[in-house]
Structures are given as structure tokens and as C-alpha cells.
Design an enzyme around this catalytic site. Structure first.
Site, PDB file in Angstrom:
ATOM      1  N   THR A 172       6.264   2.808  12.712  1.00 19.68           N
ATOM      2  CA  THR A 172       4.880   3.111  13.072  1.00 19.68           C
ATOM      3  C   THR A 172       4.798   3.784  14.437  1.00 19.68           C
ATOM      4  OG1 THR A 172       2.811   2.025  13.702  1.00 19.68           O
ATOM      5  CG2 THR A 172       4.775   0.701  13.914  1.00 19.68           C
ATOM      6  N   ASP A 173       3.722   4.533  14.645  1.00 22.55           N
ATOM      7  CA  ASP A 173       3.514   5.128  15.970  1.00 22.55           C
ATOM      8  C   ASP A 173       3.135   4.070  17.015  1.00 22.55           C
ATOM      9  OD1 ASP A 173       0.929   4.587  15.070  1.00 22.55           O
ATOM     10  OD2 ASP A 173       0.154   6.612  15.369  1.00 22.55           O
ATOM     11  N   GLU A 174       2.773   2.860  16.543  1.00 22.20           N
ATOM     12  CA  GLU A 174       2.335   1.824  17.490  1.00 22.20           C
ATOM     13  C   GLU A 174       3.459   1.364  18.421  1.00 22.20           C
ATOM     14  OE1 GLU A 174      -0.161  -1.264  16.059  1.00 22.20           O
ATOM     15  OE2 GLU A 174      -1.237   0.047  14.697  1.00 22.20           O
ATOM     16  N   TYR A 209       2.675  -7.274  16.354  1.00 22.89           N
ATOM     17  CA  TYR A 209       3.102  -6.406  15.244  1.00 22.89           C
ATOM     18  C   TYR A 209       3.969  -5.261  15.758  1.00 22.89           C
ATOM     19  CZ  TYR A 209       2.837  -2.398  12.063  1.00 22.89           C
ATOM     20  OH  TYR A 209       3.161  -1.299  11.296  1.00 22.89           O
ATOM     21  N   TYR A 225       6.072 -11.068 -15.578  1.00 17.96           N
ATOM     22  CA  TYR A 225       7.471 -11.419 -15.337  1.00 17.96           C
ATOM     23  C   TYR A 225       7.835 -12.868 -15.660  1.00 17.96           C
ATOM     24  CZ  TYR A 225       7.864  -6.908 -13.092  1.00 17.96           C
ATOM     25  OH  TYR A 225       7.872  -5.562 -12.852  1.00 17.96           O
ATOM     26  N   PHE A 274       0.841  -1.215   0.000  1.00 17.15           N
ATOM     27  CA  PHE A 274       0.000   0.000   0.000  1.00 17.15           C
ATOM     28  C   PHE A 274       0.874   1.263   0.000  1.00 17.15           C
ATOM     29  CE2 PHE A 274      -2.227   2.772   3.339  1.00 17.15           C
ATOM     30  CZ  PHE A 274      -2.883   3.556   2.399  1.00 17.15           C
ATOM     31  N   LYS A 321       8.006  -4.354  15.154  1.00 18.07           N
ATOM     32  CA  LYS A 321       8.492  -3.101  14.564  1.00 18.07           C
ATOM     33  C   LYS A 321       9.421  -2.384  15.544  1.00 18.07           C
ATOM     34  CE  LYS A 321       7.449  -1.345  11.117  1.00 18.07           C
ATOM     35  NZ  LYS A 321       8.014  -1.440   9.736  1.00 18.07           N
TER      36      LYS A 321
HETATM   37  P1  NAD Z   1       1.418  -3.609   3.300  1.00 14.73           P
HETATM   38  O1  NAD Z   1       1.095  -4.797   4.142  1.00 14.73           O
HETATM   39  O2  NAD Z   1       0.378  -3.023   2.437  1.00 14.73           O
HETATM   40  O3  NAD Z   1       2.656  -3.944   2.344  1.00 14.73           O
HETATM   41  C1  NAD Z   1       3.786  -4.619   2.794  1.00 14.73           C
HETATM   42  C2  NAD Z   1       4.621  -4.995   1.576  1.00 14.73           C
HETATM   43  O4  NAD Z   1       5.787  -5.696   2.043  1.00 14.73           O
HETATM   44  C3  NAD Z   1       3.908  -5.935   0.607  1.00 14.73           C
HETATM   45  O5  NAD Z   1       4.107  -5.508  -0.722  1.00 14.73           O
HETATM   46  C4  NAD Z   1       4.587  -7.279   0.839  1.00 14.73           C
HETATM   47  O6  NAD Z   1       4.591  -8.125  -0.308  1.00 14.73           O
HETATM   48  C5  NAD Z   1       5.987  -6.844   1.253  1.00 14.73           C
HETATM   49  N1  NAD Z   1       6.666  -7.883   2.040  1.00 14.73           N
HETATM   50  C6  NAD Z   1       6.190  -8.526   3.135  1.00 14.73           C
HETATM   51  N2  NAD Z   1       7.090  -9.437   3.563  1.00 14.73           N
HETATM   52  C7  NAD Z   1       8.140  -9.366   2.716  1.00 14.73           C
HETATM   53  C8  NAD Z   1       9.375 -10.060   2.633  1.00 14.73           C
HETATM   54  N3  NAD Z   1       9.681 -11.040   3.484  1.00 14.73           N
HETATM   55  N4  NAD Z   1      10.237  -9.716   1.652  1.00 14.73           N
HETATM   56  C9  NAD Z   1       9.931  -8.734   0.765  1.00 14.73           C
HETATM   57  N5  NAD Z   1       8.770  -8.058   0.787  1.00 14.73           N
HETATM   58  C10 NAD Z   1       7.884  -8.361   1.759  1.00 14.73           C
HETATM   59  O7  NAD Z   1       2.009  -2.562   4.315  1.00 14.73           O
HETATM   60  P2  NAD Z   1       1.821  -0.969   4.370  1.00 14.73           P
HETATM   61  O8  NAD Z   1       0.580  -0.662   5.095  1.00 14.73           O
HETATM   62  O9  NAD Z   1       2.062  -0.427   3.021  1.00 14.73           O
HETATM   63  O10 NAD Z   1       3.046  -0.595   5.337  1.00 14.73           O
HETATM   64  C11 NAD Z   1       4.350  -0.399   4.800  1.00 14.73           C
HETATM   65  C12 NAD Z   1       5.303  -0.068   5.934  1.00 14.73           C
HETATM   66  O11 NAD Z   1       4.860   1.110   6.605  1.00 14.73           O
HETATM   67  C13 NAD Z   1       5.398  -1.151   6.998  1.00 14.73           C
HETATM   68  O12 NAD Z   1       6.737  -1.230   7.416  1.00 14.73           O
HETATM   69  C14 NAD Z   1       4.502  -0.651   8.120  1.00 14.73           C
HETATM   70  O13 NAD Z   1       4.951  -1.126   9.374  1.00 14.73           O
HETATM   71  C15 NAD Z   1       4.692   0.849   7.997  1.00 14.73           C
HETATM   72  N6  NAD Z   1       3.562   1.670   8.443  1.00 14.73           N
HETATM   73  C16 NAD Z   1       2.297   1.426   7.979  1.00 14.73           C
HETATM   74  C17 NAD Z   1       1.265   2.277   8.375  1.00 14.73           C
HETATM   75  C18 NAD Z   1      -0.149   2.075   7.872  1.00 14.73           C
HETATM   76  O14 NAD Z   1      -1.050   2.787   8.322  1.00 14.73           O
HETATM   77  N7  NAD Z   1      -0.400   1.179   6.943  1.00 14.73           N
HETATM   78  C19 NAD Z   1       1.519   3.341   9.241  1.00 14.73           C
HETATM   79  C20 NAD Z   1       2.826   3.534   9.723  1.00 14.73           C
HETATM   80  C21 NAD Z   1       3.844   2.697   9.292  1.00 14.73           C
HETATM   81  O1  DAU Z   2      -0.863   3.474  13.606  1.00 20.38           O
HETATM   82  C1  DAU Z   2      -0.190   2.957  12.503  1.00 20.38           C
HETATM   83  C2  DAU Z   2      -0.680   1.561  12.196  1.00 20.38           C
HETATM   84  O2  DAU Z   2      -1.991   1.697  11.645  1.00 20.38           O
HETATM   85  C3  DAU Z   2       0.226   0.808  11.237  1.00 20.38           C
HETATM   86  O3  DAU Z   2       1.484   0.623  11.825  1.00 20.38           O
HETATM   87  C4  DAU Z   2      -0.381  -0.552  10.865  1.00 20.38           C
HETATM   88  O4  DAU Z   2       0.433  -1.192   9.898  1.00 20.38           O
HETATM   89  C5  DAU Z   2      -1.756  -0.309  10.293  1.00 20.38           C
HETATM   90  O5  DAU Z   2      -2.371  -1.550  10.022  1.00 20.38           O
HETATM   91  C6  DAU Z   2      -2.631   0.498  11.259  1.00 20.38           C
HETATM   92  O6  DAU Z   2      -2.947  -0.282  12.437  1.00 20.38           O
HETATM   93  P1  DAU Z   2      -4.412  -0.267  13.091  1.00 20.38           P
HETATM   94  O7  DAU Z   2      -4.598  -1.510  13.851  1.00 20.38           O
HETATM   95  O8  DAU Z   2      -4.668   1.012  13.787  1.00 20.38           O
HETATM   96  O9  DAU Z   2      -5.307  -0.279  11.734  1.00 20.38           O
HETATM   97  P2  DAU Z   2      -6.657  -1.050  11.362  1.00 20.38           P
HETATM   98  O10 DAU Z   2      -7.145  -0.478  10.072  1.00 20.38           O
HETATM   99  O11 DAU Z   2      -6.519  -2.524  11.463  1.00 20.38           O
HETATM  100  O12 DAU Z   2      -7.657  -0.598  12.524  1.00 20.38           O
HETATM  101  C7  DAU Z   2      -7.957   0.773  12.731  1.00 20.38           C
HETATM  102  C8  DAU Z   2      -8.886   0.856  13.934  1.00 20.38           C
HETATM  103  O13 DAU Z   2     -10.164   0.284  13.569  1.00 20.38           O
HETATM  104  C9  DAU Z   2      -8.419   0.051  15.136  1.00 20.38           C
HETATM  105  O14 DAU Z   2      -8.789   0.732  16.323  1.00 20.38           O
HETATM  106  C10 DAU Z   2      -9.190  -1.269  15.019  1.00 20.38           C
HETATM  107  C11 DAU Z   2     -10.492  -0.835  14.392  1.00 20.38           C
HETATM  108  N1  DAU Z   2     -11.143  -1.818  13.486  1.00 20.38           N
HETATM  109  C12 DAU Z   2     -10.397  -2.395  12.526  1.00 20.38           C
HETATM  110  C13 DAU Z   2     -10.956  -3.278  11.640  1.00 20.38           C
HETATM  111  C14 DAU Z   2     -10.120  -3.947  10.566  1.00 20.38           C
HETATM  112  C15 DAU Z   2     -12.503  -2.052  13.607  1.00 20.38           C
HETATM  113  O15 DAU Z   2     -13.193  -1.509  14.489  1.00 20.38           O
HETATM  114  N2  DAU Z   2     -13.071  -2.941  12.717  1.00 20.38           N
HETATM  115  C16 DAU Z   2     -12.358  -3.560  11.743  1.00 20.38           C
HETATM  116  O16 DAU Z   2     -12.935  -4.388  10.977  1.00 20.38           O
END
Ligand code: NAD
Ligand code: DAU
Length: 350
Positions: A131-133, A156, A347, A13, A160
Site C-alpha cells: 500500500t502507499d500508506e 495497519y 465446500y 475485494f 504492511k
Molecule cells: P480485504 O480486506 O478485502 O481482503 C483481505 C482478504 O485476505 C480476505 O479475503 C481475507 O479473508 C484474507 N485473509 C485475511 N487474513 C488471512 C489469513 N490469516 N490467512 C488467509 N487469508 C486471510 O483486502 P483488500 O482491500 O482486498 O486488500 C488486499 C491487499 O491489497 C492487502 O494486502 C492490502 O494491504 C492491499 N491494498 C489494498 C488497497 C485498498 O485500497 N483496498 C490498496 C493498496 C493495497
Molecule cells: O491507500 C491505500 C489504502 O486505502 C489501503 O492500503 C487500505 O487497505 C484501504 O483500506 C484504504 O485505506 P483508507 O483508510 O484510505 O480507506 P478508507 O476507505 O477507510 O477511508 C478513506 C478516507 O475516507 C480516509 O481519509 C478516511 C475517510 N473516511 C472513511 C470512512 C470509512 C470517512 O471520512 N468516513 C468513513 O466512514
């Protein structure tokens, strides 16, 4: 010769938005996207960049040392932006092992490759996307700053946090030039529909119940993914080695309020009667160990690196809804698993 940057997890993403930004804005860089295409990696996110002259995709598992070392033998990277990870909290609760392997061991393999492969650290950078988590959970008041002690609560966030500690340890012990940023919840196009916002959009559209964990009172600080990509660009180019930057949207929402806002946007967009989508909100059993509140103090990045988010939440959410509704094929392929075939076509069958 072009300067080469490695972006790990570029098919995911956030990674796909970062790859897109760098490939389109920096024609003088060669962008190598290394991703092993787990369920979360989808090359269709980048299909229009496939033939860009400054873009390469490499199917690499960061947990596999030979894969990682081979990549560093083939390319001379001046920077690594490390996003590859297992990212979904609920999955880490049901099966933590993969999170330990990828998020910790994978990060160490990359750190070792930089440490061993870089003859000199001059003008090099390892950038850890975190992440802020890692800071744990806030009560009703206060914000996470870069000095907030780490207190991760889920498998998770613990994985991290471990990776972040190792990144800092390599900086302290071996002087490896590193930066870390810790970002709040991202939303926007291309997010896998296991995460709250795309899951809710898809369920509302299909008249399916939207699961609200607990009482829906948990709070997250939401940031549009394009704004995260612009912050990553800023930190990569202007961040001080050894430094940490918190990134957030100054945009706190209780889950239930966010879902009501989203339901209103969906009612308008789908020409439904006002209040119709809200009927789909369904309270379900809470997530185990569910963190109550995350909220970021982003004054360091805004003052030192002059970064601010460009999207307000309502506009960002409308843009996001529009994207998912106009990209139904993307959603169908993700849900059916067919998106995996893209890699095969592009590919393997060439
Ligand atoms: P995502 O799950 O959408 O994508 C992760 C990607 O990493 C995928 O393309 C997957 O194929 C690849 N991947 C997983 N394992 C792998 C491996 N062993 N080797 C090579 N590639 C691998 O994740 P995202 O939501 O895009 O998050 C990306 C980064 O940002 C992560 O490090 C996450 O901790 C961090 N992050 C995410 C959020 C959020 O809200 N989504 C917020 C803060 C930080
Ligand atoms: O804060 C950054 C993090 O945000 C990233 O590091 C993670 O990769 C990312 O997945 C995200 O984590 P959250 O757990 O906060 O995201 P999620 O979308 O899973 O959930 C957001 C909030 O919504 C959380 O309080 C749980 C709640 N939730 C989630 C799902 C999937 C629901 O209430 N219902 C749901 O079905």
C-alpha cells in the site's frame, strides 16, 4: 501440467478481481486461491468461477505454518501473489494485534515456504501487494515515489511496512526473487462496506447518515479495482525482480468533494431531487492519527511496464454505484453475515 500460481487473499475485494483476471485470461495456469475467509473474505465474489477447470480454492490461514507448508507440499507454485491481509485502518486502531499476526507473521510464513520449498529460484517470483500508506502522509505538495522513505503512521500501515521490509530482506539475504507494488486507494465492486465508498453508497441508498471524518479535507488517490488488477498482472509478468512499483490513478480527491460527487450520482440514479443525498453527509470525530494526503507518482510503472489506468473516475464511480445497486443481495448478505454460509454450502456440505 499447468503452471501453478498461488494467490493469497483471493476471496477479498482486490484478490477476487485478481483471481478473476488470471483465471479468465490464463487458461494455461492453475490458480490456487488460498484464503481463510475472515469477515472480509467472501467466496460469493467468485461463485461463477467455482467450476473453472484452472481454479482451486483452499481454506488456508497464512498465520498457521502447517497450513502454509502443507499447501506448498501439495502444489508446485512458480509464483505467489500475496494479497491476504487485515486491510482496514480503523480496525487496526481499535485492535492492532490481528494486523501484526496476519500482515507480518503470515507474510514471513509464506516467504519461508518459498525459500524452503523452491529448489531453484529460476523463473520463480514472490509478489508482495502493498500500500502507499507505508510512505506516511504527504503535505499539500509532492507525490510518493518508489524512493520515498517509509514512515508508516497507523498500526495497519506499520504492519504492511514491516512485511515489505521482510520481503526485501529475503531478497537481499537469500536472493529470493521478489517484487513489491504499493498502490493507492481502490474502489469498485465487491468492496466490504466498512470502506468509504461502499459504506457511503449503502448509507445514501438507505437514507442513513454518511460519516465524514474531521472536516473531510483528507485526500486520497483513487484507482478502479480492475485497473489495479491489470497493473498486478503487468508487474507479475514484466516486473523486474528486486524492484518496487508504485501504482496510482493520478486521481486525487478530498473526501468531502468525492462524497459530493457520489451524492450527485446517487441522486440521479435514485431519481432524487438534486442535493437530497448531500443532506446525509455528517461530520464526525476524526480518525486517530488520520493521514492527510496520499498521492502516487506512477511514472515508473507507466514508463517501464507501459501500464496506465483504463477508467476515469466519474465512469468508474458510476459503474461502481450501478454494481452495488444491482447487487443488493450481496450487500444484504455481507451486512447480515450470511455470506459465510456460502463456503459451508459449497465446500463442507458437498
Ligand atoms: P480485504 O480486506 O478485502 O481482503 C483481505 C482478504 O485476505 C480476505 O479475503 C481475507 O479473508 C484474507 N485473509 C485475511 N487474513 C488471512 C489469513 N490469516 N490467512 C488467509 N487469508 C486471510 O483486502 P483488500 O482491500 O482486498 O486488500 C488486499 C491487499 O491489497 C492487502 O494486502 C492490502 O494491504 C492491499 N491494498 C489494498 C488497497 C485498498 O485500497 N483496498 C490498496 C493498496 C493495497
Ligand atoms: O491507500 C491505500 C489504502 O486505502 C489501503 O492500503 C487500505 O487497505 C484501504 O483500506 C484504504 O485505506 P483508507 O483508510 O484510505 O480507506 P478508507 O476507505 O477507510 O477511508 C478513506 C478516507 O475516507 C480516509 O481519509 C478516511 C475517510 N473516511 C472513511 C470512512 C470509512 C470517512 O471520512 N468516513 C468513513 O466512514
Amino acid at each position: 501440467m499447468k503452471k501453478t500460481i498461488l494467490i493469497t487473499g483471493g476471496a477479498g475485494f482486490i484478490g477476487s478481481h485478481v483471481v478473476r483476471r488470471f483465471v479468465t485470461r490464463y487458461p494455461d495456469y492453475l490458480i490456487v486461491n488460498a484464503d481463510n475467509l475472515t469477515y472480509a473474505g467472501n467466496l460469493a465474489n467468485l461463485s461463477d468461477l467455482e467450476n473453472a477447470e484452472n481454479y482451486r480454492f483452499e481454506k488456508i490461514d497464512i498465520v498457521n505454518k502447517d497450513d502454509v507448508n502443507g499447501l506448498f507440499n501439495r502444489f508446485d507454485f512458480f509464483g505467489v501473489i500475496h494479497l491476504a491481509a487485515e486491510s482496514h485502518v480503523d480496525r487496526s486502531i481499535t485492535s492492532p494485534d490481528e494486523f501484526i499476526h496476519t500482515n507480518i507473521n503470515g507474510t514471513v510464513n509464506l516467504l519461508n515456504a518459498c525459500r524452503n520449498g523452491w529448489q531453484s529460484y529460476e523463473s520463480k517470483l514472490f509478489y508482495q501487494i502493498s500500500t502507499d500508506e507505508v510512505y506516511g502522509s504527504l503535505g499539500e505538495n509532492g507525490l510518493f515515489t518508489e524512493d520515498t522513505p517509509y514512515d508508516p503512521k497507523s498500526p495497519y500501515s506499520a504492519s504492511k511496512a514491516s512485511a515489505d521490509h521482510l520481503v526485501r530482506a529475503y531478497h537481499n539475504t537469500y536472493s529470493l526473487p521478489v517484487v513489491i507494488s504499493n498502490c493507492s486507494n481502490n474502489y469498485g465492486p465487491n468492496q466490504f462496506p466498512e470502506k468509504l465508498i461502499p459504506l457511503a453508497i449503502n448509507n445514501i441508498k438507505n437514507n442513513k447518515p454518511v460519516p465524514v471524518y474531521g472536516k473531510g479535507e483528507n485526500i486520497r488517490d483513487w484507482l478502479y479495482v480492475g485497473d489495479h488488477a491489470s497493473a498486478i498482472d503487468r508487474v507479475f509478468h514484466k516486473g523486474k525482480p528486486g524492484c518496487t512499483y508504485n501504482i496510482g490513478g493520478n486521481n486525487e480527491w478530498k473526501n468531502i468533494d468525492l462524497l459530493k460527487l457520489l451524492c450527485g450520482i446517487m441522486d440521479d440514479r435514485l431519481n432524487r431531487e438534486k442535493g437530497e443525498s448531500e443532506k446525509l453527509l455528517t461530520f464526525v470525530k476524526d480518525r486517530a492519527g488520520h493521514d492527510l494526503r496520499y498521492a502516487i507518482d506512477n511514472s515508473r510503472i507507466s514508463k517501464q511496464l507501459e501500464w496506465t489506468p483504463a477508467h476515469n473516475f466519474h465512469d468508474g464511480l458510476e459503474k461502481t454505484v450501478e454494481w452495488y445497486l444491482s447487487n443488493q443481495q450481496w450487500m444484504n448478505e455481507v451486512i447480515s453475515g450470511d455470506y459465510g454460509k456460502y463456503y459451508e454450502q459449497q465446500y463442507l456440505r458437498r
